[in-house]
Write an enzyme that holds these catalytic residues in place. Sequence first.
Site, PDB file in Angstrom:
ATOM      1  N   GLU A  23     -10.283  -9.785  -2.031  1.00  0.00           N
ATOM      2  CA  GLU A  23      -9.852  -8.425  -1.689  1.00  0.00           C
ATOM      3  C   GLU A  23     -10.936  -7.704  -0.907  1.00  0.00           C
ATOM      4  O   GLU A  23     -12.121  -7.762  -1.259  1.00  0.00           O
ATOM      5  CB  GLU A  23      -9.526  -7.672  -2.992  1.00  0.00           C
ATOM      6  CG  GLU A  23      -8.200  -6.971  -2.978  1.00  0.00           C
ATOM      7  CD  GLU A  23      -7.003  -7.900  -2.789  1.00  0.00           C
ATOM      8  OE1 GLU A  23      -6.543  -8.048  -1.635  1.00  0.00           O
ATOM      9  OE2 GLU A  23      -6.521  -8.466  -3.789  1.00  0.00           O
ATOM     10  N   THR A  25     -12.074  -8.547   1.805  1.00  0.00           N
ATOM     11  CA  THR A  25     -12.938  -9.532   2.468  1.00  0.00           C
ATOM     12  C   THR A  25     -12.468  -9.781   3.899  1.00  0.00           C
ATOM     13  O   THR A  25     -13.240 -10.236   4.724  1.00  0.00           O
ATOM     14  CB  THR A  25     -12.915 -10.874   1.703  1.00  0.00           C
ATOM     15  OG1 THR A  25     -11.551 -11.178   1.399  1.00  0.00           O
ATOM     16  CG2 THR A  25     -13.711 -10.794   0.415  1.00  0.00           C
ATOM     17  N   ASP A  26     -11.193  -9.467   4.194  1.00  0.00           N
ATOM     18  CA  ASP A  26     -10.681  -9.863   5.521  1.00  0.00           C
ATOM     19  C   ASP A  26     -11.406  -9.150   6.656  1.00  0.00           C
ATOM     20  O   ASP A  26     -11.796  -9.777   7.639  1.00  0.00           O
ATOM     21  CB  ASP A  26      -9.142  -9.735   5.627  1.00  0.00           C
ATOM     22  CG  ASP A  26      -8.564  -8.355   5.413  1.00  0.00           C
ATOM     23  OD1 ASP A  26      -9.310  -7.425   5.035  1.00  0.00           O
ATOM     24  OD2 ASP A  26      -7.330  -8.194   5.619  1.00  0.00           O
ATOM     25  N   GLY A 117       5.176   0.905  -0.793  1.00  0.00           N
ATOM     26  CA  GLY A 117       4.130   1.644  -1.498  1.00  0.00           C
ATOM     27  C   GLY A 117       3.624   0.950  -2.750  1.00  0.00           C
ATOM     28  O   GLY A 117       2.929   1.565  -3.559  1.00  0.00           O
ATOM     29  N   SER A 121       2.748  -5.239   0.934  1.00  0.00           N
ATOM     30  CA  SER A 121       2.790  -5.442   2.393  1.00  0.00           C
ATOM     31  C   SER A 121       4.174  -5.287   3.006  1.00  0.00           C
ATOM     32  O   SER A 121       4.584  -6.103   3.841  1.00  0.00           O
ATOM     33  CB  SER A 121       2.224  -6.808   2.778  1.00  0.00           C
ATOM     34  OG  SER A 121       0.856  -6.803   2.619  1.00  0.00           O
ATOM     35  N   ASP A 167      -2.572  -9.449   5.831  1.00  0.00           N
ATOM     36  CA  ASP A 167      -1.153  -9.276   5.494  1.00  0.00           C
ATOM     37  C   ASP A 167      -0.245  -9.883   6.560  1.00  0.00           C
ATOM     38  O   ASP A 167       0.755 -10.528   6.248  1.00  0.00           O
ATOM     39  CB  ASP A 167      -0.832  -7.785   5.302  1.00  0.00           C
ATOM     40  CG  ASP A 167      -1.741  -7.138   4.268  1.00  0.00           C
ATOM     41  OD1 ASP A 167      -2.332  -7.867   3.462  1.00  0.00           O
ATOM     42  OD2 ASP A 167      -1.863  -5.899   4.289  1.00  0.00           O
TER      43      ASP A 167
HETATM   44  C1  GLA Z   1      -4.715  -4.041   2.576  1.00  0.00           C
HETATM   45  C2  GLA Z   1      -5.017  -4.406   4.030  1.00  0.00           C
HETATM   46  C3  GLA Z   1      -5.537  -5.833   4.140  1.00  0.00           C
HETATM   47  C4  GLA Z   1      -6.689  -6.091   3.165  1.00  0.00           C
HETATM   48  C5  GLA Z   1      -6.331  -5.606   1.767  1.00  0.00           C
HETATM   49  C6  GLA Z   1      -7.482  -5.693   0.807  1.00  0.00           C
HETATM   50  O1  GLA Z   1      -3.640  -4.804   2.122  1.00  0.00           O
HETATM   51  O2  GLA Z   1      -3.856  -4.259   4.818  1.00  0.00           O
HETATM   52  O3  GLA Z   1      -5.925  -6.106   5.460  1.00  0.00           O
HETATM   53  O4  GLA Z   1      -7.876  -5.510   3.622  1.00  0.00           O
HETATM   54  O5  GLA Z   1      -5.864  -4.262   1.770  1.00  0.00           O
HETATM   55  O6  GLA Z   1      -7.824  -7.009   0.565  1.00  0.00           O
END
Ligand code: GLA
Length: 379
Positions: A23, A25-26, A117, A121, A167
């Site tokens: 989480e 980390t992207d 919400g 995603s 996502d």
């Molecule tokens: C949201 C963002 C993702 C990612 C997550 C946390 O979903 O859209 O890109 O950063 O939070 O891991």
Amino acid sequence: MTAPVAAGARAWAAPGRVNLIGEHTDYNDGFVLPIALPQRTVATVEPLSGEPLSGEPRWVVTSAGHPDTMVVTVADLRPGGVTGWAAYVAGVIWALREAGVDVPAARLSIESDVPMGAGLSSSAALECAVLSALCDLAGTDLPIAQRPAIAQRAENIYVGVPCGIMDQTASIRCQAGHALFLDCRSGQVEQVPFDPASAGLALLVIDSRTPHQHTENEYAQRRAACEAAAAALGVPALRDVDDLDAALARLDDDVTRRRVRHVVTENERVLSTVEALRAGDWPAVGRLFTASHASMRDDYEITVPTVDLAVEVALRAGALGARMTGGGFGGCVLALVAETAVETVRSAVAEAYAAAGYASPTSFEARASAGAHRLASVP
Ligand code: GLA
């Protein structure tokens, strides 16, 4: 009365996701491990017939969840040109055209069962269903590997949300029965078999029903803190921190140190989770989930009392591991639970929520499902 389906109509489904681990980390060029959900968004597109052959294309968009029909014109194709739910559709058209795809005039209709919400995603599912359907209609051979970044650009620049690449990549590239091990720097993916049912386990997704207030601000702040820390450490991204202790010793404020520690240890936990899945070591997967939650709670400070309570109670009721999934400040918790204990965990969390005066949580068992695909028939 429903309108007759035009020749050339096609429908694409793109799923929501839960991230197993990795989480925040992207956007640090790190690793993530999402699965696609069975809940998905379907975009049906058909060429707009009766349009003058000369003149500019337009896109007529309807959504099952909204009463209005939106008409997107070329003049709207500038960041911020359309707002509200249709911004995600207009943003994808804009980003595709920027990437050189000649997007034909079309009628689009959208349907979705991805909860909104809840941190599952729904936005990426909408972007990726529209993107896939329009690519199909345009007949473009735009490689799959390049598509997530186009959907992400729509969200980052057109809609104005500074999300990472996870996502959209999950929605497009996940495969049924697998978790997607993604290196967010190189874009390289590996499909890792993920079938907890084969070990008598379930992946329970518990929706804390906590609305994501102020999430975008907090998200942007975390992102900025990571970028500033990487700059202070002289590395391109926190992914490049090899010696955590040495890095922490060079930073002088405690908050930054904790943010860095989360990102660096979370990347390590993704790699360890992939190893544990390959070895069929589910107890280790559970322990990694729980450690990830503690790191998000104590170091990254993105959890809230409702999700902390769901994690604590799930663990007390026998879960092998539990953690919040997604961007944070609410949303869903994942609990890895023996099939035989699913009801015990569900009711323990529901009782604890009632006792705390929280809205009653909802939950479902997630199965790793397919990424974006064309439907055999138009709904
Ligand atoms: C949201 C963002 C993702 C990612 C997550 C946390 O979903 O859209 O890109 O950063 O939070 O891991």
